[in-house]
Design a protein around this motif. Structure first.
Motif, PDB file in Angstrom:
ATOM      1  N   ASP A   1      29.783  38.879  40.712  1.00 16.85           N
ATOM      2  CA  ASP A   1      29.105  38.080  40.075  1.00 16.85           C
ATOM      3  C   ASP A   1      27.975  38.655  39.115  1.00 16.85           C
ATOM      4  O   ASP A   1      26.951  38.103  38.942  1.00 16.85           O
ATOM      5  CB  ASP A   1      28.721  36.826  40.747  1.00 16.85           C
ATOM      6  N   ARG A   2      28.296  39.625  38.561  1.00 16.59           N
ATOM      7  CA  ARG A   2      27.419  40.374  37.658  1.00 16.59           C
ATOM      8  C   ARG A   2      26.127  41.059  38.533  1.00 16.59           C
ATOM      9  O   ARG A   2      25.138  41.478  37.945  1.00 16.59           O
ATOM     10  CB  ARG A   2      26.720  39.589  36.608  1.00 16.59           C
TER      11      ARG A   2
ATOM     12  N   VAL B   1      29.916  31.584  45.416  1.00 16.67           N
ATOM     13  CA  VAL B   1      30.815  32.001  44.346  1.00 16.67           C
ATOM     14  C   VAL B   1      32.094  32.555  44.663  1.00 16.67           C
ATOM     15  O   VAL B   1      33.009  32.445  43.819  1.00 16.67           O
ATOM     16  CB  VAL B   1      30.041  32.797  43.213  1.00 16.67           C
ATOM     17  N   CYS B   2      32.136  32.982  45.940  1.00 12.51           N
ATOM     18  CA  CYS B   2      33.657  33.561  46.313  1.00 12.51           C
ATOM     19  C   CYS B   2      33.166  33.559  47.836  1.00 12.51           C
ATOM     20  O   CYS B   2      32.518  33.533  48.614  1.00 12.51           O
ATOM     21  CB  CYS B   2      33.769  34.974  45.705  1.00 12.51           C
ATOM     22  N   MET B   3      34.599  33.857  48.557  1.00  8.69           N
ATOM     23  CA  MET B   3      34.655  33.744  49.825  1.00  8.69           C
ATOM     24  C   MET B   3      35.420  35.021  50.319  1.00  8.69           C
ATOM     25  O   MET B   3      36.604  35.407  49.871  1.00  8.69           O
ATOM     26  CB  MET B   3      35.397  32.313  50.328  1.00  8.69           C
ATOM     27  N   LEU B   4      34.930  35.520  51.429  1.00  2.91           N
ATOM     28  CA  LEU B   4      35.526  36.727  52.090  1.00  2.91           C
ATOM     29  C   LEU B   4      35.946  36.240  53.715  1.00  2.91           C
ATOM     30  O   LEU B   4      34.885  35.724  54.297  1.00  2.91           O
ATOM     31  CB  LEU B   4      34.627  37.912  52.253  1.00  2.91           C
ATOM     32  N   PHE B   5      37.335  36.466  53.864  1.00  5.20           N
ATOM     33  CA  PHE B   5      37.752  36.267  54.851  1.00  5.20           C
ATOM     34  C   PHE B   5      38.222  37.467  55.988  1.00  5.20           C
ATOM     35  O   PHE B   5      38.836  38.535  55.250  1.00  5.20           O
ATOM     36  CB  PHE B   5      38.941  35.298  54.902  1.00  5.20           C
TER      37      PHE B   5
ATOM     38  N   MET C   1      38.929  28.331  44.403  1.00  8.78           N
ATOM     39  CA  MET C   1      37.912  29.172  44.984  1.00  8.78           C
ATOM     40  C   MET C   1      38.552  30.865  44.884  1.00  8.78           C
ATOM     41  O   MET C   1      39.628  31.057  45.150  1.00  8.78           O
ATOM     42  CB  MET C   1      37.792  28.843  46.454  1.00  8.78           C
ATOM     43  N   THR C   2      37.424  31.629  44.471  1.00  9.68           N
ATOM     44  CA  THR C   2      37.738  32.942  44.483  1.00  9.68           C
ATOM     45  C   THR C   2      37.831  33.414  45.894  1.00  9.68           C
ATOM     46  O   THR C   2      36.787  33.247  46.591  1.00  9.68           O
ATOM     47  CB  THR C   2      36.729  33.808  43.822  1.00  9.68           C
ATOM     48  N   MET C   3      38.883  34.044  46.205  1.00  9.62           N
ATOM     49  CA  MET C   3      39.160  34.566  47.758  1.00  9.62           C
ATOM     50  C   MET C   3      39.518  35.901  47.828  1.00  9.62           C
ATOM     51  O   MET C   3      40.473  36.501  47.485  1.00  9.62           O
ATOM     52  CB  MET C   3      39.914  33.712  48.456  1.00  9.62           C
TER      53      MET C   3
END
Lengths: 232, 245
Positions: B64-65, B159-163, B190-192
């Protein structure tokens, strides 16, 4: 005729108020202060030892090693005689700072016990899975927040039985303050015994009191241990 | 502008073992990317470099920049905006479910207790665990704990999700309740980025699949292409093993 026939145990009853109000109060106060101070300072030392910064771990390790390599009696003496000069150096005063026997013992015991508590807390911190640390960081906690809210509460809870066991040892060790003529429980018993020539009776009584308190405390620790095991 | 951009990332453990070799990929906003590959292929390591839980020795990561790899980056602030779900849940066992969900909100985002609680209850309701709010993690099943862990990440408004292998520590009958929550999340846009062996999930919701082996990104293809015509022999072998039954 028993060996104890010419013992006078009434002396104990007569001196009870003095023994407990003065002696035991001091013993318990010193135990409590040195435990609390020792755990707090010990936790900081443990964190220093586990930190990835340069120098800090080595400094912390040296502190622990030095303290654990010296007999407590020696440290009590040493600090009593050195403290005025350390105070002078810290405050940049013209002459040595007067430190009473009382403050000196409190400081000594706290510093000394911190070395032992730091080893306990170090084991406690290391017992927390790395995933917990990662989870703390992952929600945005800083190192100190992560330690304060995630790792230390769990480490402290896991180590509580060991901390209490160390506290029982400390409770017995406080009797060493007799070398500075401070009236702790044992000191009080010995003063009465010397005054009235009844040392044997007084020492027997003191032994019984230390035994009962320590044994009761250890049994409570065992119960606590079982409860923590279930909670986990 | 991609939400997550990973460029030429290299990582070594010690001096000999290279865990990540020149990995490059990106994830667009609203995209769902599944990362798969044999164990030890570096997929978990890769996903953990995105919120700097794993440091890297070379390359650049931008989320996200925000440049993750820059020493000037405020990491706690960045991590608060990236939700992460772990294989072993990693709920805080000494805190109630509500406190697990409020800790980050209050200490990191500075929300009031009331605000944090309201948000926590809303997310718990969403993962179907409102009734368990006052329990401790140890009193919940694995599937329930993982749903709480997802909620704990979502309360931070990421802003995003990591699994990271979110279902591999679960009993088989609990896998679906967790996947259902993830499918919902994906549908909402959702950004994943998801490390998983659940190929059914990948087929259903992933836009792209990344296949890793020995620290390298071997394939990076749209989901349908990946399953229909895997280009590399290694991916074909992996798929044949994993899809056999």
């Amino acid at each position: 005729m028993s060996v104890f026939s010419d013992f006078d145990f009434n002396i104990i009853a007569r001196s009870l108020p003095y023994l407990f109000r003065e002696g035991m109060t001091f013993t318990l106060t010193l135990t409590a202060i040195a435990t609390i101070g020792g755990v707090l300072l010990g936790t900081l030392i443990a964190m220093a030892r586990l930190s990835s910064l340069p120098v800090l771990p080595a400094l912390a390790a040296s502190y622990v090693n030095v303290m654990r390599a010296l007999p407590l009696v020696l440290v009590i003496f040493l600090f009593y005689f050195l403290m005025p000069y350390i105070g002078q150096w810290i405050l940049q005063a013209d002459r040595p700072i007067q430190v009473g026997a009382l403050s000196s013992t409190i400081i000594t015991f706290t510093l000394f016990e911190a070395a032992y508590f730091s080893e306990i807390m170090r084991a406690g911190i290391q017992s927390i899975p790395r995933g917990q640390v990662a989870a703390g960081y992952a929600i945005g906690l800083t190192y100190s927040q992560m330690m304060r809210y995630v790792v230390l509460p769990q480490a402290f809870r896991n180590m509580l039985p060991v901390i209490f066991t160390q506290m029982i040892v400390l409770f017995q060790d406080t009797s060493l303050v007799y070398v500075l003529s401070i009236t702790d429980f044992l000191g009080a018993a010995s003063k009465v015994g010397q005054r009235d020539g009844r040392l044997t009776e007084m020492y027997l009584f003191a032994a019984a009191v230390y035994f009962i308190i320590s044994l009761t405390a250890s049994m409570l620790v065992k119960r606590l241990q079982a409860r923590i095991a279930i909670a986990r | 502008m991609p939400m997550i951009s990973i460029r030429n990332v290299n990582k070594w453990y010690g001096t000999h073992f290279q865990a990540l070799k020149d990995c490059t990929t990106s994830v667009e906003p609203g995209e769902v990317v599944v990362v798969c590959g044999p164990s030890g292929s570096g997929k978990s390591t890769l996903i953990k470099t995105i919120n700097a839980l794993e440091p890297i020795q070379g390359g650049e990561i931008v989320v996200d920049r925000v440049e993750v790899t820059s020493p000037k980056t405020n990491l706690p602030k960045l991590r608060a905006r990236v939700g992460m779900v772990f294989q072993h849940f990693e709920l805080f066992p000494h805190l109630r479910i509500t406190d697990n969900l409020c800790l980050g909100q209050q200490k990191v985002l500075g929300r009031s207790r009331e605000e944090a609680m309201e948000k926590a209850m809303r997310l718990l309701d969403r993962v179907g665990l409102k009734d368990h709010a006052e329990k401790y993690p140890g009193q919940l099943s694995g599937g329930q704990q993982q749903r709480v862990a997802i909620a704990r990440a979502l309360v931070m408004d990421p802003v995003c999700m990591l699994f990271d292998e979110p279902t591999s520590a679960l009993d088989p009958e609990m896998i679906n309740e967790v996947l259902d929550v993830m499918v919902e999340l994906a549908k909402e846009g959702m950004t994943m980025m998801v490390v998983t062996h659940e190929m059914g999930f990948a087929r259903k919701v992933a836009h792209r699949v990344i296949f890793m082996d020995a620290g390298e990104i071997v394939e990076d293809a749209p989901t349908e292409d990946f399953f229909a015509h895997p280009r590399s022999e290694r991916a074909r072998l992996f798929l044949s093993k994993i899809l056999q039954h």
